[in-house]
Design a protein around this motif. Structure first.
Motif, PDB file in Angstrom:
ATOM      1  N   ALA A 117      46.877  47.665  38.665  1.00  0.00           N
ATOM      2  CA  ALA A 117      45.519  47.242  38.328  1.00  0.00           C
ATOM      3  C   ALA A 117      45.367  45.736  38.486  1.00  0.00           C
ATOM      4  O   ALA A 117      44.346  45.248  38.972  1.00  0.00           O
ATOM      5  CB  ALA A 117      45.182  47.678  36.909  1.00  0.00           C
ATOM      6  N   SER A 118      46.376  44.974  38.056  1.00  0.00           N
ATOM      7  CA  SER A 118      46.260  43.517  38.111  1.00  0.00           C
ATOM      8  C   SER A 118      46.155  43.013  39.549  1.00  0.00           C
ATOM      9  O   SER A 118      45.378  42.101  39.838  1.00  0.00           O
ATOM     10  CB  SER A 118      47.447  42.859  37.398  1.00  0.00           C
ATOM     11  N   VAL A 119      46.926  43.615  40.458  1.00  0.00           N
ATOM     12  CA  VAL A 119      46.856  43.209  41.868  1.00  0.00           C
ATOM     13  C   VAL A 119      45.498  43.574  42.452  1.00  0.00           C
ATOM     14  O   VAL A 119      44.864  42.768  43.134  1.00  0.00           O
ATOM     15  CB  VAL A 119      47.983  43.879  42.679  1.00  0.00           C
ATOM     16  N   PHE A 120      45.033  44.790  42.167  1.00  0.00           N
ATOM     17  CA  PHE A 120      43.738  45.219  42.692  1.00  0.00           C
ATOM     18  C   PHE A 120      42.612  44.324  42.175  1.00  0.00           C
ATOM     19  O   PHE A 120      41.772  43.857  42.949  1.00  0.00           O
ATOM     20  CB  PHE A 120      43.458  46.666  42.294  1.00  0.00           C
ATOM     21  N   LEU A 121      42.589  44.051  40.874  1.00  0.00           N
ATOM     22  CA  LEU A 121      41.524  43.240  40.290  1.00  0.00           C
ATOM     23  C   LEU A 121      41.589  41.796  40.781  1.00  0.00           C
ATOM     24  O   LEU A 121      40.555  41.144  40.955  1.00  0.00           O
ATOM     25  CB  LEU A 121      41.603  43.290  38.764  1.00  0.00           C
ATOM     26  N   ASP A 122      42.786  41.307  41.011  1.00  0.00           N
ATOM     27  CA  ASP A 122      42.927  39.962  41.548  1.00  0.00           C
ATOM     28  C   ASP A 122      42.356  39.896  42.960  1.00  0.00           C
ATOM     29  O   ASP A 122      41.669  38.937  43.325  1.00  0.00           O
ATOM     30  CB  ASP A 122      44.403  39.570  41.548  1.00  0.00           C
ATOM     31  N   ASP A 123      42.612  40.923  43.764  1.00  0.00           N
ATOM     32  CA  ASP A 123      42.055  40.975  45.117  1.00  0.00           C
ATOM     33  C   ASP A 123      40.540  41.084  45.088  1.00  0.00           C
ATOM     34  O   ASP A 123      39.838  40.443  45.869  1.00  0.00           O
ATOM     35  CB  ASP A 123      42.637  42.164  45.886  1.00  0.00           C
ATOM     36  N   ILE A 124      40.023  41.910  44.190  1.00  0.00           N
ATOM     37  CA  ILE A 124      38.574  42.094  44.089  1.00  0.00           C
ATOM     38  C   ILE A 124      37.889  40.809  43.632  1.00  0.00           C
ATOM     39  O   ILE A 124      36.752  40.530  44.017  1.00  0.00           O
ATOM     40  CB  ILE A 124      38.247  43.255  43.130  1.00  0.00           C
ATOM     41  N   SER A 125      38.583  40.021  42.837  1.00  0.00           N
ATOM     42  CA  SER A 125      37.990  38.745  42.412  1.00  0.00           C
ATOM     43  C   SER A 125      37.732  37.848  43.619  1.00  0.00           C
ATOM     44  O   SER A 125      36.737  37.114  43.659  1.00  0.00           O
ATOM     45  CB  SER A 125      38.909  38.035  41.413  1.00  0.00           C
ATOM     46  N   THR A 126      38.610  37.919  44.613  1.00  0.00           N
ATOM     47  CA  THR A 126      38.412  37.137  45.837  1.00  0.00           C
ATOM     48  C   THR A 126      37.207  37.653  46.607  1.00  0.00           C
ATOM     49  O   THR A 126      36.430  36.868  47.167  1.00  0.00           O
ATOM     50  CB  THR A 126      39.669  37.213  46.717  1.00  0.00           C
ATOM     51  N   VAL A 127      37.050  38.969  46.644  1.00  0.00           N
ATOM     52  CA  VAL A 127      35.879  39.553  47.301  1.00  0.00           C
ATOM     53  C   VAL A 127      34.608  39.107  46.587  1.00  0.00           C
ATOM     54  O   VAL A 127      33.607  38.742  47.215  1.00  0.00           O
ATOM     55  CB  VAL A 127      35.970  41.094  47.311  1.00  0.00           C
ATOM     56  N   ALA A 128      34.626  39.123  45.253  1.00  0.00           N
ATOM     57  CA  ALA A 128      33.457  38.720  44.468  1.00  0.00           C
ATOM     58  C   ALA A 128      33.088  37.264  44.736  1.00  0.00           C
ATOM     59  O   ALA A 128      31.914  36.918  44.888  1.00  0.00           O
ATOM     60  CB  ALA A 128      33.732  38.935  42.978  1.00  0.00           C
TER      61      ALA A 128
ATOM     62  N   LEU B  17      35.674  36.970  35.880  1.00  0.00           N
ATOM     63  CA  LEU B  17      35.733  38.142  34.998  1.00  0.00           C
ATOM     64  C   LEU B  17      36.720  39.181  35.525  1.00  0.00           C
ATOM     65  O   LEU B  17      37.451  39.806  34.747  1.00  0.00           O
ATOM     66  CB  LEU B  17      34.342  38.758  34.849  1.00  0.00           C
ATOM     67  N   PHE B  18      36.743  39.386  36.836  1.00  0.00           N
ATOM     68  CA  PHE B  18      37.704  40.333  37.400  1.00  0.00           C
ATOM     69  C   PHE B  18      39.134  39.858  37.147  1.00  0.00           C
ATOM     70  O   PHE B  18      40.013  40.651  36.785  1.00  0.00           O
ATOM     71  CB  PHE B  18      37.478  40.512  38.906  1.00  0.00           C
ATOM     72  N   LYS B  19      39.379  38.560  37.333  1.00  0.00           N
ATOM     73  CA  LYS B  19      40.714  38.023  37.074  1.00  0.00           C
ATOM     74  C   LYS B  19      41.073  38.136  35.598  1.00  0.00           C
ATOM     75  O   LYS B  19      42.219  38.433  35.231  1.00  0.00           O
ATOM     76  CB  LYS B  19      40.795  36.565  37.529  1.00  0.00           C
ATOM     77  N   ALA B  20      40.094  37.886  34.722  1.00  0.00           N
ATOM     78  CA  ALA B  20      40.337  38.004  33.283  1.00  0.00           C
ATOM     79  C   ALA B  20      40.640  39.453  32.911  1.00  0.00           C
ATOM     80  O   ALA B  20      41.542  39.729  32.111  1.00  0.00           O
ATOM     81  CB  ALA B  20      39.124  37.499  32.503  1.00  0.00           C
ATOM     82  N   MET B  21      39.895  40.382  33.502  1.00  0.00           N
ATOM     83  CA  MET B  21      40.142  41.809  33.249  1.00  0.00           C
ATOM     84  C   MET B  21      41.557  42.181  33.686  1.00  0.00           C
ATOM     85  O   MET B  21      42.219  43.008  33.047  1.00  0.00           O
ATOM     86  CB  MET B  21      39.109  42.649  33.994  1.00  0.00           C
ATOM     87  N   ALA B  22      42.035  41.566  34.769  1.00  0.00           N
ATOM     88  CA  ALA B  22      43.391  41.837  35.248  1.00  0.00           C
ATOM     89  C   ALA B  22      44.437  41.416  34.227  1.00  0.00           C
ATOM     90  O   ALA B  22      45.558  41.945  34.226  1.00  0.00           O
ATOM     91  CB  ALA B  22      43.630  41.113  36.570  1.00  0.00           C
ATOM     92  N   GLY B  23      44.088  40.474  33.363  1.00  0.00           N
ATOM     93  CA  GLY B  23      45.029  39.995  32.358  1.00  0.00           C
ATOM     94  C   GLY B  23      45.064  40.817  31.087  1.00  0.00           C
ATOM     95  O   GLY B  23      45.890  40.564  30.201  1.00  0.00           O
ATOM     96  N   LEU B  24      44.187  41.802  30.972  1.00  0.00           N
ATOM     97  CA  LEU B  24      44.162  42.642  29.774  1.00  0.00           C
ATOM     98  C   LEU B  24      45.309  43.650  29.816  1.00  0.00           C
ATOM     99  O   LEU B  24      45.514  44.323  30.817  1.00  0.00           O
ATOM    100  CB  LEU B  24      42.825  43.388  29.677  1.00  0.00           C
ATOM    101  N   LYS B  25      46.031  43.760  28.737  1.00  0.00           N
ATOM    102  CA  LYS B  25      47.117  44.734  28.663  1.00  0.00           C
ATOM    103  C   LYS B  25      46.540  46.138  28.503  1.00  0.00           C
ATOM    104  O   LYS B  25      45.653  46.357  27.696  1.00  0.00           O
ATOM    105  CB  LYS B  25      48.034  44.406  27.486  1.00  0.00           C
ATOM    106  N   GLY B  26      47.053  47.060  29.293  1.00  0.00           N
ATOM    107  CA  GLY B  26      46.606  48.440  29.181  1.00  0.00           C
ATOM    108  C   GLY B  26      45.614  48.862  30.239  1.00  0.00           C
ATOM    109  O   GLY B  26      45.236  50.028  30.286  1.00  0.00           O
ATOM    110  N   VAL B  27      45.160  47.926  31.097  1.00  0.00           N
ATOM    111  CA  VAL B  27      44.252  48.306  32.173  1.00  0.00           C
ATOM    112  C   VAL B  27      45.051  49.051  33.238  1.00  0.00           C
ATOM    113  O   VAL B  27      46.100  48.587  33.683  1.00  0.00           O
ATOM    114  CB  VAL B  27      43.553  47.083  32.789  1.00  0.00           C
ATOM    115  N   LYS B  28      44.556  50.193  33.647  1.00  0.00           N
ATOM    116  CA  LYS B  28      45.280  51.076  34.564  1.00  0.00           C
ATOM    117  C   LYS B  28      44.499  51.280  35.857  1.00  0.00           C
ATOM    118  O   LYS B  28      43.288  51.464  35.829  1.00  0.00           O
ATOM    119  CB  LYS B  28      45.517  52.430  33.883  1.00  0.00           C
ATOM    120  N   LEU B  29      45.207  51.253  36.972  1.00  0.00           N
ATOM    121  CA  LEU B  29      44.599  51.555  38.264  1.00  0.00           C
ATOM    122  C   LEU B  29      44.599  53.066  38.473  1.00  0.00           C
ATOM    123  O   LEU B  29      45.658  53.701  38.477  1.00  0.00           O
ATOM    124  CB  LEU B  29      45.368  50.868  39.390  1.00  0.00           C
TER     125      LEU B  29
END
Length: 309
Positions: free
Chosen positions: A117-128, A231-243
């Protein structure tokens, strides 16, 4: 196949040598690989276990007169790496990204990335962050139940049957201890670390989880590209977020889902990987009196406009 001695002779680097196994090129260019059947996966894992056992035996014979030449051990190890890579791809542990932030605009081959999830959300933050900024008098969301408008003064309007009606005041968006209106969004930090710290600060009311706060802002607020990226990067830092992976929303549109489970509920967002837009936000009760109840907030389109209707 290249041997250890060949590697020394021609100057092949370590990475090139390790990737010199049957099927490496096919794996590197395959893109997304669908999971194997249970029978096929069992066969792959059995081969890996056998290769590991063989490697262990060979390692135990170091120093004995009958030891296998180093180049043969290297060849075996290279084959083992090939089997491990195949198994990893087969089980979905590793994916090769061909779209989004990892390769957008570069035309280069993407590197293997761990499917988290963290890798995906980090990538999406770049898209955003790459989206164009815009503005308008109203923020308009076209949903499956109708069109909704939010004014800069937080008045909310709905359009039904071609007629616009004022619904009332839209509630402020929650971000930790902050209650944010339209103007508050413009003044909010876009730094991911600071946003994460705010998300992790107990909110009012405390029943709103950090994931829900971030999801609400990303789904229904007029947050700009930089804030959405943060916000996407911050969400990536939340423990328990699952891809979750590739799914379809309630209208059949494809996207990638991430979710966050709490004691009595699970929140899920489905993201359009090309634009970073949230296609759907789903909230499911998993315990308590409302167990089994699911709410969908499906956004067909969203953007700024200068008029209602």
């Amino acid at each position: 196949m290249t041997t250890y001695d060949d590697t020394e002779a021609n100057g092949m680097n370590e990475r090139g040598a390790l990737l010199d196994f049957p099927g490496a090129d096919e794996l590197a260019t395959a893109g997304h690989v669908e999971p194997l059947s249970e029978r096929a996966l069992a066969r792959v894992l059995a081969e890996v276990e056998a290769a590991v056992a063989t490697e262990g035996v060979a390692g135990a014979k170091v120093g004995v007169a009958t030891v296998t030449p180093i180049r043969r051990q290297f060849g075996r190890r290279r084959a083992l790496i090939g089997l491990l890579t195949t198994a990893a791809v087969a089980t979905g542990v590793v994916t090769y990204a061909n779209s989004g932030a990892t390769s957008a605009g570069t035309g280069t081959h993407s590197e293997a990335r761990v499917n988290t999830a963290s890798v995906f959300l980090d990538d999406i933050s770049t898209v955003a962050a790459s989206q164009s900024a815009s503005s308008g008098k109203y923020w308009k969301m076209r949903t499956t139940v109708g069109d909704e408008y939010i004014s800069q003064s937080m008045d909310e309007y709905v359009v039904s049957g071609g007629k616009a009606a004022k619904k009332g005041q839209h509630p402020d968006w929650q971000l930790g201890p902050k209650d944010l209106d339209w103007n508050g969004l413009d003044q909010l930090t876009t730094d991911p670390a600071k946003l994460l710290a705010l998300l992790q600060t107990p909110p009012r009311p405390k029943s709103i989880s950090p994931f829900d706060q971030a999801a609400s802002l990303l789904t229904e607020s007029p947050a700009g590209p930089k804030l959405r990226a943060g916000l996407f990067k911050a969400m990536a830092g939340l423990k328990g977020v699952k891809l979750v992976g590739q799914v379809k929303d309630s209208t059949g549109r494809g996207g990638t889902a991430v979710e966050f489970a709490e004691a009595k509920s699970v929140g899920r967002v489905i993201v359009d990987t090309k634009t970073s837009a949230i296609l759907e936000y789903t909230f499911t009760w998993t315990a308590g009196p409302s167990k089994g109840k699911v709410t969908h907030h499906t956004v067909l389109s969203a953007g700024f406009t200068d008029k209602i209707g």
